[in-house]
Design an enzyme around this catalytic site. Structure first.
Site, PDB file in Angstrom:
ATOM      1  N   ASP A 459      12.106  33.006  -4.913  1.00 13.59           N
ATOM      2  CA  ASP A 459      12.718  33.830  -4.602  1.00 13.59           C
ATOM      3  C   ASP A 459      13.244  34.487  -5.133  1.00 13.59           C
ATOM      4  OD1 ASP A 459      14.237  35.610  -2.992  1.00 13.59           O
ATOM      5  OD2 ASP A 459      15.982  34.802  -2.644  1.00 13.59           O
ATOM      6  N   SER A 598      12.963  57.002  -0.936  1.00 14.79           N
ATOM      7  CA  SER A 598      11.870  56.810  -2.530  1.00 14.79           C
ATOM      8  C   SER A 598      10.990  57.786  -3.095  1.00 14.79           C
ATOM      9  CB  SER A 598      10.588  55.815  -1.615  1.00 14.79           C
ATOM     10  OG  SER A 598       9.946  56.192  -0.225  1.00 14.79           O
ATOM     11  N   LYS A 831       6.363  34.632   3.848  1.00 13.18           N
ATOM     12  CA  LYS A 831       6.548  33.546   2.380  1.00 13.18           C
ATOM     13  C   LYS A 831       5.791  32.493   2.925  1.00 13.18           C
ATOM     14  CE  LYS A 831      10.880  35.636   0.767  1.00 13.18           C
ATOM     15  NZ  LYS A 831      12.514  34.810   0.119  1.00 13.18           N
ATOM     16  N   ASP A 855      14.055  31.357   3.017  1.00 12.53           N
ATOM     17  CA  ASP A 855      13.353  30.783   2.429  1.00 12.53           C
ATOM     18  C   ASP A 855      12.710  29.448   2.926  1.00 12.53           C
ATOM     19  OD1 ASP A 855      13.790  32.985   0.184  1.00 12.53           O
ATOM     20  OD2 ASP A 855      15.986  32.184  -0.226  1.00 12.53           O
ATOM     21  N   ARG A1115      -9.183  -7.757 -26.711  1.00 10.08           N
ATOM     22  CA  ARG A1115      -9.336  -6.559 -26.842  1.00 10.08           C
ATOM     23  C   ARG A1115      -9.222  -5.706 -26.094  1.00 10.08           C
ATOM     24  NH1 ARG A1115     -11.394  -2.702 -23.488  1.00 10.08           N
ATOM     25  NH2 ARG A1115      -9.170  -3.450 -21.772  1.00 10.08           N
ATOM     26  N   TYR A1131       0.028  13.894 -26.321  1.00 10.11           N
ATOM     27  CA  TYR A1131       1.569  13.170 -26.318  1.00 10.11           C
ATOM     28  C   TYR A1131       1.178  11.510 -27.212  1.00 10.11           C
ATOM     29  CZ  TYR A1131      -1.189   8.826 -23.694  1.00 10.11           C
ATOM     30  OH  TYR A1131      -1.424   8.373 -22.972  1.00 10.11           O
ATOM     31  N   HIS A1132       0.104  11.490 -27.776  1.00  6.07           N
ATOM     32  CA  HIS A1132       0.226  10.062 -29.300  1.00  6.07           C
ATOM     33  C   HIS A1132       0.994  10.826 -30.041  1.00  6.07           C
ATOM     34  CE1 HIS A1132      -3.431   7.856 -26.744  1.00  6.07           C
ATOM     35  NE2 HIS A1132      -2.279   7.866 -26.104  1.00  6.07           N
TER      36      HIS A1132
END
Length: 1221
Positions: A459, A598, A831, A855, A1115, A1131-1132
């Site tokens: 909104d 308008s 909406k 909303d 492993r 992200y590393h």
């Protein structure tokens, strides 16, 4: 269609809509945004006229429907009938009570809805079946109550969480339902709760209070039955709306007169259309009967607030869930996360894997017994029905391998989500100290979805903005004045007057001078104080304090700005306005008002001053004002420059001009205007033509700049969210120009963006417009970079047509090719339909955020609903999954908490599957050496405690406290958020990898433990190690292996992590001797009798315990090294920046980018000149002509005639009154 009356007695009954029509009927929303000017011709679509909203199951309502199954209820045939002052008759019609509920459950629906939700999770259904199988005699290898007991714990924990969250919703509902209002009873107004209001009651609502139901306006304290209503909760617009009682009821200002009213109201049935209403009020006054037609002008809707009107009387017509506001809402849905959906699929895979293992084991048992029967003669296998054995073994292995699906996972997930929500609520960074509003997670089950959001539907009013207009700056005679001047804009002594800006204090000093500049300054402020339709309201407790009730927030800001600078608007009569300056008052006669619309983009007022001068004041968009200026009008260049500077700052601008009109010219024009005002056809067009005749040869005074104040941090938040790959759509009830202006201010729209505007009136034009734009885009083969330069703007009427089934996919395709979308002039239902459209066709996670009751339907339709506790009330916050205090908190909520929780939840689920597969795979391999007999290698209660005691803490520590990247760096690098959008941490590949890893570790645990004990069954004491010694050793090694795996995937070590991982192994080592001693004594596990010395005294046991985890994890460590060194994820790199505190040396180009942005803004300003302000269209002249603020009021608001009032009504000042202009 809306009910059309054949006479006044028998309106047509309203037909309910079909469910699919409700979802896709575009007409329901195409007209939902029409203003009052279109009400007379607007028809209510079928989808807005549902006879009954969809409600939760209710036994009382069900019984009523059963009793009336032969036909519809009598009160739904024909019009809705409301009896005046006859509560008994209204009660017999069984109208809905005035209570609302946003809860998920009630006393009748909790058990079925909760069980349906819980057993929609495949794992719970699986364990229910397993628990039933365990009750079959001679089938289960474990204790028959292990699964059913654990399942009950899971359901009880989940039920407690659901009830706790629903209790919070119920508490909020109770507070609202028990708000107070005045109701007419026995001739006096008495206070009662909203929930006690019923259809047919007459209520009194006072200024500032919300309406508790949909009511028909009967009378008000204002003249002509007028009142001001704020509808921001309904349509998002902050400007006040005018409502007016019918003249036949407007004089009913005495409660005793209201109590004597007799008759009935014939009303349309409940529907969702906010802008239409039809009804007939049939009054019986003795022998006189009146039929009073009712229109939307008399309808006051629940959710609106009464403003600047002392009181109104109203007749309640719709209550509770039948009100138009609640008709636009939807029932609280049961929301499931994307992770839960994938979790169900993964459980199906594990179930298939379990069935496969059970089939292999059962088949292996039959084959072994058939081929090696002679060696197994001690089993007495003669005359055995192997088909029966096969199917019985399947059930046995079902139970044996059922532990591969971790039942503790769901308890762990519920607890982890609850504490994740608690951490969000406890975060002081998203606590709004100014209003003491903390973030609240009402639905904790959705916290991980915050890390995967692809679309935000927001909104505007109250969500992005503060609902506050501020008069920030102005340009007068080519000189700029501002309240707060940035250092780079200050005027210096050697600068030209048009360069730089002065403070308003300088303007006040110049007003006192006696020169031409002072005259222009005074004319400018006089213009602001007089050219408007504002009505002043004097505070009774503090008469010097005046509140301006304005239908347009911009007008109110301008009048307040003029008052601060000395020109105070203090009163209005039907023919004049009263101003105050330097302690002196004066009245100016108001001759005419040429209203805004308008098309005109301007308004004008014409005044006659006490000295006889006639002056026209005009304000409007720069384009229309400049076209009407006199030749060689001064200050145009300097004003244009200032307008461009204002636009760069995102301010809303108006140009101010005036003209002195000769008396003879005015008289000629007034005749033309009066003729146009009384025309029976094309009145509006003729009034516009008349205004054109007088609005010419204007003299430019300057321009104003108003700030529609954004909430703190909104531009930066939107920018970072877009950097994170989130698309933001703004859905607002505001006008197109206002929405675009705010879009620019908050950085949703960039200066170099191409705006694709869809603003059509018909279905065909809308579809054609969309298709043309799509064709143009597709023909250019645009790429990702080009999408960033496109933004779509669509109005409510066009959106209604675009949402039809035939065109919705094309609309969605066009919208998805744009970086930003703005839908303006939309209704609450629209909406919701926009959100549902995207939800239906795309797989992205959708978040909706708003602060008003308008909303709520959008918030509930999205995967995640966020409500802001703002100026429009708390309805959105109460109905949302998460409530926050400010829009800017969305940044940390998503980029930090969202991504953390998604990563944490992914680890919890994958790790839980892994550890169960690892420990239970050994049972399958054990079948190869025990003739697939179904014998378990672990004691049953010990195996049950594996999930609920010995490995319960590591998932909890991972799920609540682990941080794979710090909060600071997640905000610094918003691009990391795309990890969640792409589902990097939780997908099929990740799931398969963890399951294979579990199988690998299970095989190693079994193989190495068998190898260790195969040749060493004789212990040092001379005794032989049996099955339970070996099984306990393998179990111990398995626990340490899975705990070591948890340590390997932990990113952040805390005290809790140390307690959870090493502490869990220490707990097993402490409980083992205690259990081995007590279990045989109590008869729980006699098989453990004497096992303790054989375990703790064996070197093989200790070697196995510590060597197997090392062998298993070699492993994993090698893969982790390879992945980080040669296949690193984004992200590393950030983890390394965090670990080694590496400085960020990215070029800082903010100042350069800011300069480029300003240049582009100026270019856009020059290309797309127009009005960037908010103004109510037409209908205001009647209002201002009806008001007389100089007349005193009685206790009931009635006017009291007196000499002062009559003098003020004349519209001209006393001959003795000072002329202050």
């Amino acid at each position: 269609m809306a009910p059309k009356y054949e006479g006044v007695d028998i309106p047509l009954a309203v037909t309910g809509a079909q469910p699919d029509e409700e979802a896709h009927t575009a007409a329901s929303v195409a007209h939902g945004v029409l203003g009052p000017e279109a009400i007379q011709t607007r028809q209510v679509p079928l989808s807005e006229q549902e006879s009954e909203p969809r409600q939760d199951f209710d036994i009382i309502s069900w019984w009523r429907r059963v009793r009336h199954k032969d036909g519809p209820a009598h009160h739904t045939i024909g019009p809705r009938i409301v009896h005046l002052n006859d509560p008994v008759a209204n009660r017999l019609l069984s109208y809905r009570a005035n209570n609302i509920s946003t809860t998920k459950y009630n006393i009748g629906t909790f058990l079925p809805k909760f069980l349906m939700e819980q057993f929609s999770k495949y794992a719970n259904m699986f364990f229910l079946i397993t628990a039933i199988i365990q009750q079959v005699p001679n089938v289960t290898p474990f204790n028959r109550y292990t699964t059913i007991g654990t399942l009950m714990v899971v359901l009880i924990v989940s039920a407690i969480k659901e009830l706790t969250e629903d209790f919070k919703r119920r508490k909020s509902d109770r507070e609202l339902n028990h708000s107070r209002v005045l109701r007419l009873q026995n001739g006096v107004f008495e206070e009662c709760a909203w929930i006690d209001i019923a259809v047919g009651d007459i209520i009194k609502v006072e200024s500032g209070d919300p309406f508790p139901a949909d009511v028909i306006l009967l009378a008000s304290s204002e003249p002509e039955g007028l009142c001001y209503v704020e509808t921001s909760n309904l349509d998002g617009e902050t400007n006040l709306k005018i409502k007016q009682a019918h003249p036949d009821t407007g004089d009913l200002i005495n409660p005793s007169a209201l109590a004597e009213l007799k008759g009935k109201l014939l009303s349309e049935h409940p529907n969702s259309s906010l802008y239409t209403y039809e009804g007939t009020l049939k009054l019986e006054m003795g022998s006189i009967k009146k039929n009073i037609p009712l229109t939307p002008n008399q309808m006051l809707l629940r959710g609106a607030n009464l403003r600047n009107t002392r009181w109104v009387y109203g007749l309640v017509v719709f209550t509770g869930h039948e009100t138009k506001l609640l008709r636009n809402a939807t029932a609280s849905p049961i929301k499931r996360t994307a992770i839960e959906h994938m979790l169900n699929k993964q459980i199906v895979i594990l179930f298939i894997m379990l069935i496969l293992l059970a089939l292999i084991s059962s088949l292996g048992n039959v084959i072994t017994e058939v081929t090696s029967g002679k060696k197994l003669d001690y089993l007495y296998l003669d005359n055995v029905n192997y088909a029966s054995v096969f199917f019985k073994n399947i059930l046995t292995y079902w139970v044996l391998f059922s532990a591969m699906i971790p039942i503790s996972l769901f308890v762990t997930l519920e607890l982890v989500r609850y504490y994740q929500a608690y951490l969000i609520s406890s975060d002081l960074d998203i606590y709004y100290e100014e209003q003491d509003i903390a973030t609240v997670c009402r639905t904790s089950s959705l916290v991980e979805e915050l890390g995967q959001v692809g679309f935000i539907f927001s909104d505007k009013t109250g969500t992005l903005t503060c609902n506050v207009m501020e008069f920030k700056a102005c340009s007068i005679a080519g000189v700029c004045y501002m309240y707060d001047i940035p250092e780079d804009k200050r005027h210096h002594a050697d600068d030209d007057m048009s360069t730089g800006a002065f403070k308003f204090s300088v303007l006040l000093d110049k007003l006192k001078a006696d020169d031409n500049e002072s005259k222009l300054l005074n004319d400018f402020l006089l213009h602001l104080a007089s050219c408007h339709t504002v009505i002043p309201e004097v505070d009774e407790e503090n008469p010097s304090k005046i509140k301006y009730q304005a239908a347009s927030p911009d007008e109110g800001a301008l009048v307040e700005g003029a008052a601060k600078l000395g020109y105070k608007f203090i009163g209005r009569t039907p023919k004049a306005i009263i101003l105050e300056n330097d302690g002196m008052e004066a009245s100016i006669e108001l001759l005419n008002v040429c209203e805004f619309n308008s098309t005109r983009k301007r308004m004008s007022t014409i005044f006659r001053f006490p000295d006889g001068r006639i002056r026209l004041f005009c304000k409007g968009a720069d384009t229309v004002i400049f076209e009407r200026l006199a030749e060689n009008s001064p200050h145009v260049t300097a004003t244009t420059k200032h307008l461009e500077e204002f636009a760069v700052e995102g301010l809303r601008t108006l140009c101010i001009a005036y003209r002195d009109i000769p008396e003879d010219e005015y008289q000629r024009w007034a005749a033309v205007y009066d003729e146009a005002a009384t025309a029976m056809t094309d009145r509006q067009e003729k009034l516009e033509a008349a205004a054109e005749l007088i609005e010419k040869d204007l003299c430019l005074l300057g321009a104003t700049a108003i700030e529609d104040k954004l909430q703190d941090g909104v531009p930066d938040t939107i920018h970072n969210l877009q950097q994170a790959g989130i698309r933001i759509w703004v859905l607002t009830g505001d006008r197109q120009e206002t929405a675009i202006n705010i879009g620019m201010s908050c950085k949703l729209l960039a200066e170099d963006m191409n705006l694709l505007i869809v603003n059509e009136e018909t279905r065909e034009d809308t579809v054609s417009n969309i298709e043309q734009k799509l064709e143009a885009i597709n023909s250019q083969n645009i790429g990702e970079a080009d999408i960033d330069s496109l933004a779509l703007v669509i109005d409510g009427v066009s959106l209604g047509f675009a949402l039809e089934r035939a065109s919705e996919k094309k609309f969605l395709e066009l919208a998805c090719k744009c970086k930003a979308v703005i839908c303006c002039r939309v209704s609450p239902l629209q909406k919701s339909l926009v959100v549902r459209l995207v939800k239906r066709h795309l797989t992205s996670i959708l978040l909706a955020i708003g602060d008003g009751a308008n909303d709520v339907s959008m918030i509930q339709a999205a995967h995640v609903g966020v409500g802001i506790s703002g100026m429009e009330g708390t309805q959105a916050a109460r109905s949302a999954d998460i409530a926050i205090g400010q829009f800017r908190y969305l940044e940390k909520l998503l980029l930090v908490h969202g991504l953390w929780n998604y990563n944490r939840t992914s680890k919890v689920i994958l790790y839980s599957f892994y550890k169960n597969v690892a420990i239970n795979t050994t049972q399958f391999f054990f079948g190869f050496i025990n003739v697939f007999s179904g014998q378990t290698m672990y004691e049953s209660w010990t195996l049950t405690m594996f999930n609920v005691v010995f490995t319960i803490l590591p998932p909890f520590a991972l799920g609540v406290f682990d941080q794979f990247v710090s909060a600071r760096l997640l905000v610094r690098y918003p691009q990391l958020y795309r990890l969640g959008q792409r589902n990097v941490f939780f997908n099929r590949a990740a799931f398969s990898g963890w399951i294979l890893n579990g199988l690998y570790h299970g095989a190693l645990i079994f193989g190495l433990s068998v190898a260790a004990y195969k040749g060493n069954l004789a212990l040092g004491s001379g005794k032989a190690a049996d099955l339970w010694v070996w099984g306990t050793a393998a179990y111990t090694a398995g626990i340490l292996t899975v705990l070591s795996k948890a340590a390997l995937i932990t990113s952040t070590w805390t005290k809790i992590t140390v307690v959870a991982i090493p502490g869990s192994f220490a707990l097993w080592m402490l409980i083992l001797p205690l259990y081995a001693w007590l279990a045989p004594l109590t008869g729980i596990a006699k098989i453990f009798e004497g096992i303790l010395p054989q375990i703790y005294g064996s070197l093989t046991f200790w070697a196995l315990t510590f060597l197997i985890p090392i062998m298993c994890l070699m492993r994993d460590i090698a893969w982790k090294y390879y992945h980080r060194m040669y296949l690193p994820s984004s992200y590393h790199f950030v983890q390394e920046i965090q670990k080694y505190n590496i400085a960020d040396y990215r070029p800082r180009m903010q100042q350069f980018q800011k300069a480029i942005r300003k240049v582009r803004q100026v270019q856009r300003m020059r290309k797309q000149r127009g009005f960037a302000f908010s103004q109510v269209e037409e209908g205001q002249t009647q209002i201002v002509r009806a008001y007389d603020t100089t007349i005193a009021r009685g206790l009931l608001g009635e006017t009291a005639d007196h000499d002062v009032a009559q003098t003020a009504k004349s519209g001209t000042a006393d001959s003795e009154s000072p002329y202050i202009f």
